[in-house]
Design an enzyme around this catalytic site. Sequence first.
Site, PDB file in Angstrom:
ATOM      1  N   HIS A 181       0.825  -1.215   0.000  1.00 26.28           N
ATOM      2  CA  HIS A 181       0.000   0.000   0.000  1.00 26.28           C
ATOM      3  C   HIS A 181       0.858   1.263   0.000  1.00 26.28           C
ATOM      4  CE1 HIS A 181       0.612  -0.313   4.435  1.00 26.28           C
ATOM      5  NE2 HIS A 181       0.556   1.009   4.386  1.00 26.28           N
ATOM      6  N   ASP A 192       0.095  -7.726   1.135  1.00 28.22           N
ATOM      7  CA  ASP A 192       0.690  -6.423   1.467  1.00 28.22           C
ATOM      8  C   ASP A 192       2.218  -6.499   1.593  1.00 28.22           C
ATOM      9  OD1 ASP A 192       0.455  -3.718   1.743  1.00 28.22           O
ATOM     10  OD2 ASP A 192       0.114  -3.759   3.903  1.00 28.22           O
ATOM     11  N   SER A 229       4.504   2.662   7.965  1.00 25.50           N
ATOM     12  CA  SER A 229       4.179   1.539   7.081  1.00 25.50           C
ATOM     13  C   SER A 229       5.404   1.137   6.263  1.00 25.50           C
ATOM     14  CB  SER A 229       3.036   1.919   6.139  1.00 25.50           C
ATOM     15  OG  SER A 229       1.859   2.175   6.869  1.00 25.50           O
TER      16      SER A 229
END
EC number: 3.4.21.-
Length: 607
Positions: free
Chosen positions: A254, A289, A357
């Site tokens: 992402h 992911d 992230s």
Amino acid sequence: MYSKLMFFFALCSISFLFTSEAASTMLLESSYLPLNQSYAPGFLYKRDMLPPPLQAVLTYTCPEPRPLAEESYNDLLRAISQKSSSDFQNAYSLALSFSSDFYQHGLKTLKDVSFLAVEKFLWGLTRLWSSLILASFSALWWLVSNFTTPVFCLALLYTVTKYMVKTVSFLFGGLPIWIISIAFSLLKKSFSALRSTPKCLYEKAIDGFKSFTIPQSPPKSCVIPITHASGNHAGYASCIKLYNGENALMTATHVLRDCPNAVAVSAKGLKTRIPLAEFKTIAKSDKGDVTLLRGPPNWEGLLGCKAANVITAANLAKCKASIYSFDRDGWVSSYAEIVGSEGTDVMVLSHTEGGHSGSPYFNGKTILGVHSGASATGNYNLMAPIPSLPGLTSPTYVFETTAPQGRVFAQEDIAEIEGLYAQVMKRVQQAEDFKPKTGKYWGDMEDDEDIFFESKEDLSGNGVRGTVRGTNGEGSSTPKTSNVDGKEMMEKIISSLVGKINLENIERKVIEEISAKAMKTPKSRRRRAPKKQPESSKDTSPRSTTGKYQPPHVRSPASVTAANCPNTTTPSKKKNLAGGRPSSGTIPRWVRKQAASAGPSSAPKQN
């Protein structure tokens, strides 16, 4: 039929008898001729001179056959059976030969007739078809030549009618179905989007979990900040080691999806920025992911990082962990803990903020997974595990060890995680099974093959001379230039530099310097007094004695008797030994000093 066969047999026997009699007569006549005359062609003209051959007559009397009436019935029956069987065999063989000949002839005739019939049929069909085509073209040409305008109008009307039919069929057939399918798909997507809840949030602080941060750099500097093209922070990535010998860049999917123009930045003070568009995707999964990227040459050296080892989802267990982030003051490490699994993700207790992230979770110096975000329902963060890809993140062989204790994922979850990257493994297998057209791989070649170009063929110049051509105007004004050798050029430069040197000025300056040094008065060389070393203070409190024996190094100085003086003296630490006078400070250096009076020197004299 039987009479015919008997007549044929009689003729054959009579002809055989005549043939045998003629052969025997020829043999008897030739036996009386000598060997050198029977076949010699040279004696033919002397045949009349030879004596006539001797005539011999052979007579043989055959015994008279017994009459049939005297034979027994058994002999007669045996003779009749033999005669009948021989006649039957002869008739059967004759009929069989006649039938086989007739069959072969009939088969050959039928084959020829069938081939001829097929050939005639094909040629007839060809002529008919060509005649129809020729007649059609002739009729069309006759219509166009005689009725040009009506024919073109009919062709135009046919074309318009055809497209009108297609349009009407699409409007009343395909268009409503297409509109209904689009509306149904939009309603389905909107309904699923309304019902589904987000899987995870990007960042979250866990309630009730105590964490701490310490200033610490990541192991091997393998964590790399990811920024937008404008320079704003977007996330993190890490440099990992693959089992095929390469190093890959691993980050969250992402992060790349939300930042299409992402740039990898060095965190060691190097002003290096590598756009992630120059990286090629090795493995990628939106649901998992995790994305693995292959970088340009020497990208690890440009970013100042080294590769770290990884733990795949199959070997992941509950343990303590740490996550790194880059602050204003530098890198800091935060405490985290892996507690379980949620589907294909790992539950992690940690405190994260916006922009974490893609940062990896470490256990020691080994990467456990990638930070994905926070759970939308539970009080924990989520970590994306590293899939087990044979040949990339896991070895192709199997370790003979026991299963790890406290495993996070069950076998079904591991199979589901590997299924997310099944398409990646297909591409890897296709790359491994790739075979070049030449059948020879570049890695198997010992040396690159040299490429030789064909040189232009040297002409002898002895061919036929061309026509002499005169000039129509003035010659070219371009001057001809000749190639200058580099060695000649260097000689010219050196000679020009040497010519500019003024030797007289150099000699004058050298003489002035030498005379100035010779006229200088030598400075007085005085000895410096040695620095006095501070004496150590004596013990103020004497040692207590109990009357027992004490070793010498423990006894007090007062209890030790004075030792006798040694026979030898300690050599002086001064430069000049005893017996020699110190040189005067006014004597120049080139004057020889007085030798020492301690005795002749044992060293060899210098030349």
